[in-house]
Motif scaffolding. Structure first.
Motif, PDB file in Angstrom:
ATOM      1  N   LEU A  10     112.873 102.813 -23.075  1.00  0.00           N
ATOM      2  CA  LEU A  10     112.263 101.473 -23.000  1.00  0.00           C
ATOM      3  C   LEU A  10     111.216 101.434 -21.916  1.00  0.00           C
ATOM      4  O   LEU A  10     110.113 100.900 -22.101  1.00  0.00           O
ATOM      5  N   TYR A  13     108.118 103.254 -23.029  1.00  0.00           N
ATOM      6  CA  TYR A  13     107.355 102.429 -23.971  1.00  0.00           C
ATOM      7  C   TYR A  13     106.534 101.397 -23.217  1.00  0.00           C
ATOM      8  O   TYR A  13     105.332 101.216 -23.464  1.00  0.00           O
ATOM      9  N   LEU A  17     102.348 100.970 -22.669  1.00  0.00           N
ATOM     10  CA  LEU A  17     101.545  99.768 -22.963  1.00  0.00           C
ATOM     11  C   LEU A  17     100.617  99.455 -21.782  1.00  0.00           C
ATOM     12  O   LEU A  17      99.467  99.047 -21.974  1.00  0.00           O
ATOM     13  N   LEU A 155     108.561  90.671 -14.381  1.00  0.00           N
ATOM     14  CA  LEU A 155     108.771  90.211 -15.763  1.00  0.00           C
ATOM     15  C   LEU A 155     107.632  90.474 -16.758  1.00  0.00           C
ATOM     16  O   LEU A 155     107.893  90.790 -17.901  1.00  0.00           O
ATOM     17  N   PRO A 156     106.359  90.316 -16.385  1.00  0.00           N
ATOM     18  CA  PRO A 156     105.308  90.463 -17.406  1.00  0.00           C
ATOM     19  C   PRO A 156     105.018  91.921 -17.720  1.00  0.00           C
ATOM     20  O   PRO A 156     103.947  92.445 -17.411  1.00  0.00           O
ATOM     21  N   THR A 157     105.963  92.593 -18.373  1.00  0.00           N
ATOM     22  CA  THR A 157     105.825  94.032 -18.634  1.00  0.00           C
ATOM     23  C   THR A 157     104.793  94.287 -19.732  1.00  0.00           C
ATOM     24  O   THR A 157     104.408  93.376 -20.463  1.00  0.00           O
ATOM     25  N   LEU A 160     100.621  92.702 -20.430  1.00  0.00           N
ATOM     26  CA  LEU A 160     100.373  91.542 -19.567  1.00  0.00           C
ATOM     27  C   LEU A 160     100.560  91.871 -18.091  1.00  0.00           C
ATOM     28  O   LEU A 160     100.384  91.005 -17.242  1.00  0.00           O
ATOM     29  N   MET A 219     119.005  85.085 -16.061  1.00  0.00           N
ATOM     30  CA  MET A 219     119.220  85.585 -17.430  1.00  0.00           C
ATOM     31  C   MET A 219     117.947  86.221 -17.996  1.00  0.00           C
ATOM     32  O   MET A 219     118.002  87.213 -18.722  1.00  0.00           O
ATOM     33  N   ARG A 220     116.799  85.643 -17.667  1.00  0.00           N
ATOM     34  CA  ARG A 220     115.528  86.222 -18.162  1.00  0.00           C
ATOM     35  C   ARG A 220     115.308  87.614 -17.557  1.00  0.00           C
ATOM     36  O   ARG A 220     114.861  88.530 -18.239  1.00  0.00           O
ATOM     37  N   ARG A 223     117.727  89.907 -19.348  1.00  0.00           N
ATOM     38  CA  ARG A 223     117.286  90.195 -20.719  1.00  0.00           C
ATOM     39  C   ARG A 223     116.131  91.181 -20.718  1.00  0.00           C
ATOM     40  O   ARG A 223     116.010  92.021 -21.596  1.00  0.00           O
TER      41      ARG A 223
ATOM     42  N   GLU B  25      93.704  86.156 -23.393  1.00  0.00           N
ATOM     43  CA  GLU B  25      93.734  87.170 -24.459  1.00  0.00           C
ATOM     44  C   GLU B  25      94.770  86.819 -25.508  1.00  0.00           C
ATOM     45  O   GLU B  25      95.878  86.399 -25.156  1.00  0.00           O
ATOM     46  N   GLU B  28      97.987  91.546 -29.067  1.00  0.00           N
ATOM     47  CA  GLU B  28      97.935  92.317 -30.323  1.00  0.00           C
ATOM     48  C   GLU B  28      99.206  92.064 -31.095  1.00  0.00           C
ATOM     49  O   GLU B  28     100.285  91.943 -30.499  1.00  0.00           O
ATOM     50  N   HIS B  45     104.008  93.449 -28.907  1.00  0.00           N
ATOM     51  CA  HIS B  45     104.471  94.673 -28.249  1.00  0.00           C
ATOM     52  C   HIS B  45     105.766  94.481 -27.465  1.00  0.00           C
ATOM     53  O   HIS B  45     106.667  95.294 -27.559  1.00  0.00           O
ATOM     54  N   ASP B  46     105.828  93.436 -26.640  1.00  0.00           N
ATOM     55  CA  ASP B  46     106.943  93.338 -25.700  1.00  0.00           C
ATOM     56  C   ASP B  46     107.349  91.879 -25.487  1.00  0.00           C
ATOM     57  O   ASP B  46     106.683  90.957 -25.984  1.00  0.00           O
ATOM     58  N   ARG B  47     108.396  91.672 -24.766  1.00  0.00           N
ATOM     59  CA  ARG B  47     108.964  90.336 -24.594  1.00  0.00           C
ATOM     60  C   ARG B  47     108.019  89.395 -23.843  1.00  0.00           C
ATOM     61  O   ARG B  47     108.040  88.190 -24.074  1.00  0.00           O
ATOM     62  N   ALA B  48     107.199  89.962 -22.961  1.00  0.00           N
ATOM     63  CA  ALA B  48     106.268  89.105 -22.216  1.00  0.00           C
ATOM     64  C   ALA B  48     105.279  88.440 -23.190  1.00  0.00           C
ATOM     65  O   ALA B  48     105.005  87.235 -23.084  1.00  0.00           O
ATOM     66  N   GLU B  49     104.768  89.214 -24.159  1.00  0.00           N
ATOM     67  CA  GLU B  49     103.856  88.645 -25.161  1.00  0.00           C
ATOM     68  C   GLU B  49     104.605  87.660 -26.073  1.00  0.00           C
ATOM     69  O   GLU B  49     104.049  86.644 -26.491  1.00  0.00           O
ATOM     70  N   MET B  52     104.825  84.458 -24.371  1.00  0.00           N
ATOM     71  CA  MET B  52     103.508  83.809 -24.380  1.00  0.00           C
ATOM     72  C   MET B  52     103.260  83.118 -25.723  1.00  0.00           C
ATOM     73  O   MET B  52     102.714  82.025 -25.791  1.00  0.00           O
ATOM     74  N   LEU B  75     108.388  94.283 -30.314  1.00  0.00           N
ATOM     75  CA  LEU B  75     108.601  95.653 -30.794  1.00  0.00           C
ATOM     76  C   LEU B  75     109.585  96.394 -29.897  1.00  0.00           C
ATOM     77  O   LEU B  75     110.388  97.207 -30.369  1.00  0.00           O
ATOM     78  N   SER B  76     109.580  96.079 -28.596  1.00  0.00           N
ATOM     79  CA  SER B  76     110.520  96.736 -27.671  1.00  0.00           C
ATOM     80  C   SER B  76     111.965  96.411 -28.070  1.00  0.00           C
ATOM     81  O   SER B  76     112.841  97.265 -28.007  1.00  0.00           O
ATOM     82  N   ASP B  77     112.201  95.191 -28.525  1.00  0.00           N
ATOM     83  CA  ASP B  77     113.550  94.815 -28.973  1.00  0.00           C
ATOM     84  C   ASP B  77     113.905  95.544 -30.265  1.00  0.00           C
ATOM     85  O   ASP B  77     115.056  95.967 -30.450  1.00  0.00           O
ATOM     86  N   ILE B  79     112.737  98.419 -31.262  1.00  0.00           N
ATOM     87  CA  ILE B  79     112.965  99.833 -30.929  1.00  0.00           C
ATOM     88  C   ILE B  79     114.376 100.020 -30.375  1.00  0.00           C
ATOM     89  O   ILE B  79     115.112 100.925 -30.772  1.00  0.00           O
ATOM     90  N   GLU B 233     120.220  85.076 -26.326  1.00  0.00           N
ATOM     91  CA  GLU B 233     118.979  84.751 -25.625  1.00  0.00           C
ATOM     92  C   GLU B 233     119.291  84.171 -24.244  1.00  0.00           C
ATOM     93  O   GLU B 233     120.324  83.503 -24.069  1.00  0.00           O
ATOM     94  N   PRO B 234     118.423  84.416 -23.264  1.00  0.00           N
ATOM     95  CA  PRO B 234     118.688  83.994 -21.883  1.00  0.00           C
ATOM     96  C   PRO B 234     119.011  82.504 -21.748  1.00  0.00           C
ATOM     97  O   PRO B 234     119.938  82.132 -21.038  1.00  0.00           O
TER      98      PRO B 234
END
Lengths: 251, 247
Positions: A10, A13, A17, A155-157, A160, A219-220, A223, B25, B28, B45-49, B52, B75-77, B79, B233-234
């Motif tokens: 993870l 990945y 990005l 958090l903003p992985t 972002l 929790m965020r 997660r 932005e 994607e 791609h990921d949870r941050a997006e 958003m 997509l990270s989830d 995967i 979910e959180p």
């Protein structure tokens, strides 16, 4: 820093990005081409795409709160040779004495930015974070030069974690490297006791009902895998001293 | 639905740009259309997006403009989910009851969209559930007809209810026990399997698939583990834990 390298899928990945974002930004912000190329080298080293730890001899500003994440970010940037100017936004969340001592111990001179006192009705984290960001952005815009600023956000992985801003480039370093709390703690060599900052802990004492927003934040982070379940449980216990059933399927 | 996916993706991108504005932005994304369910999956791609996209009702606005159900996935989830399922495939050979469960796992590897297998009757199962009887639906799909459904909280407090479920499961004449317990216990007279964990389903998906719902209390560490594994979910977890702290 060798133990920072990772083969976790993870994390690989997410860091890939960040690398892709660097490459996109190199085309859009040509003035930061060299910095982004060198920074991309750090990201590649983290996930074994490159064997050499880069020498990042660039000037960066670093938003330093005195916390574990921004502290770890500072130590990483220093390790790879960046010329760091720590920016400390002075507000009720910062332990100023500790911050000054820490910077003095590692031989850095911080720039302390004063802000109007924080006013908030609910949970302080949102207003505090906005206040810090505004103070730092204003400072950088006033410089009138192209700047790179590093924040300690985890958090903003992914894409972002590195963004193009009016003043230059903003990097959430723990997020871009997909660092988790345990890695940050190992870097700082300091255990984490309670969750949050001085202001947050005072807020809980005065307003117990706001703990649910802090819980939501924990929790965020859980997660997102910035913290693991054991650390999350430790944080929850620091929120509430009451005993509750903790167990798992194994117990 | 009669809509070409490529056109839909272009229109979606255009609406996202309008709603997000020019100064930020647009992340994607890829799209997957489930025509049967009339649902569009938007994969970032990921949870941050994902945050958003969901924040401020952005996707809600776009969904109402397009007249579609839209589900945003990271997509990270996906995967992570696929890795967990794939890691457990080796315990389920392609024969008997295990072969049926294996088919379910393989179909879930292809999510999204979710296309559950429809297999002929093979045997019977026993269902022990915590909150939702979703495992009954899944059991039927693979030809294992639920003989009985038991709500775990009726058997006693956690973790004693699991021990009771184990005793009951061993004594009943069924081919398999599906329960909301550990992921699998395979080396007994009959297998005890948690399909939700095996397929890496979220709590929301479990509640949506089930017809019966029961209120129950999970131990805090179990909730935390579920959040970490992406099952809860959180926000949902924080509400449950807050209620426990307030008790």
């Amino acid at each position: 820093m060798l133990y920072l390298r990772t083969k976790d899928r993870l994390k690989r990945y997410r860091v890939s990005l960040s690398i892709k974002k660097c490459e996109n930004l190199i085309e859009k912000r040509v003035e930061f081409k060299e910095f982004l190329r060198d920074f991309s080298g750090l990201l590649k080293w983290r996930i074994f795409l490159s064997e050499e730890l880069p020498e990042l001899s660039h000037r960066v500003y670093l938003a330093f709160s005195g916390g574990i994440d921004s502290g770890a970010s500072l130590l990483i940037m220093r390790e790879i040779g960046a010329e760091i100017t720590p920016l400390v936004v002075v507000n009720r969340s910062v332990d100023l004495d500790w911050t000054k001592n820490f910077l003095s111990e590692i031989g850095l001179k911080g720039k302390f930015l004063n802000t109007p006192d924080l006013h908030f009705r609910g949970h302080p984290c949102g207003p505090c974070s906005r206040s810090v960001r505004n103070a730092i952005y204003s400072f950088l815009l006033e410089r009138g030069e192209d700047c790179v600023v590093v924040f300690g956000d985890c958090l903003p992985t992914g894409s972002l974690s590195i963004t193009s801003e009016e003043f230059g480039i903003k990097i959430a370093l723990p997020a871009s490297l997909s660092l988790d709390k345990n890695e940050c703690i190992a870097l700082m060599g300091r255990e984490v006791g309670e969750y949050g900052c001085l202001l947050l802990r005072k807020t809980w004492r005065d307003r117990k009902d706001l703990r649910k927003y802090t819980l939501s934040r924990i929790m965020r982070e859980l997660r997102n895998r910035s913290i693991d379940p054991k650390t999350a449980l430790k944080y929850i216990k620091s929120l509430e001293k009451k005993r509750f059933w903790e167990g798992t399927f194994d117990s | 639905m009669g809509i070409h996916l490529r056109e839909l993706t272009d229109v979606l991108g255009k609406y996202l740009r309008e709603v997000i504005g020019d100064d930020k932005e647009v992340p994607e994304f890829r799209t997957v259309l489930d025509e049967q369910d009339e649902r569009l999956y938007l994969i970032v791609h990921d949870r941050a997006e994902k945050s958003m996209m969901i924040a401020g009702g952005l996707i809600g606005k776009v969904a109402s403009l397009l007249g579609l159900n839209i589900t945003v996935l990271a997509l990270s989830d996906i995967i992570n989910k696929r890795m967990r399922i794939a890691r457990n495939l080796k315990y389920f050979p392609n024969s008997g009851v295990f072969g049926r469960i294996r088919e379910l796992m393989i179909s879930e590897l292809k999510y999204p969209p979710r296309k559950l297998p429809e297999l002929d009757k093979y045997g019977e199962s026993l269902i022990f559930f915590l909150e939702s009887n979703y495992q009954s639906l899944l059991s039927e799909k693979i030809g294992l007809i639920p003989k009985k459904e038991v709500a775990l909280p009726t058997l006693g407090k956690w973790p004693l209810c699991l021990r009771r479920a184990f005793e009951i499961g061993l004594s009943e004449d069924v081919d398999v026990v599906f329960w909301d317990g550990p992921t699998f216990v395979l080396k007994m007279e009959k297998p005890f399997i948690n399909l939700g964990r095996l397929l890496s389903l979220s709590r929301r998906e479990m509640l949506e698939m089930g017809e019966v719902r029961v209120k129950c209390e999970l131990p805090v560490m179990e909730i935390l583990r579920s959040v970490y594994m992406g099952e809860i979910e959180p926000f949902d977890a924080s509400r449950v834990i807050y209620a426990i702290l307030e008790d």
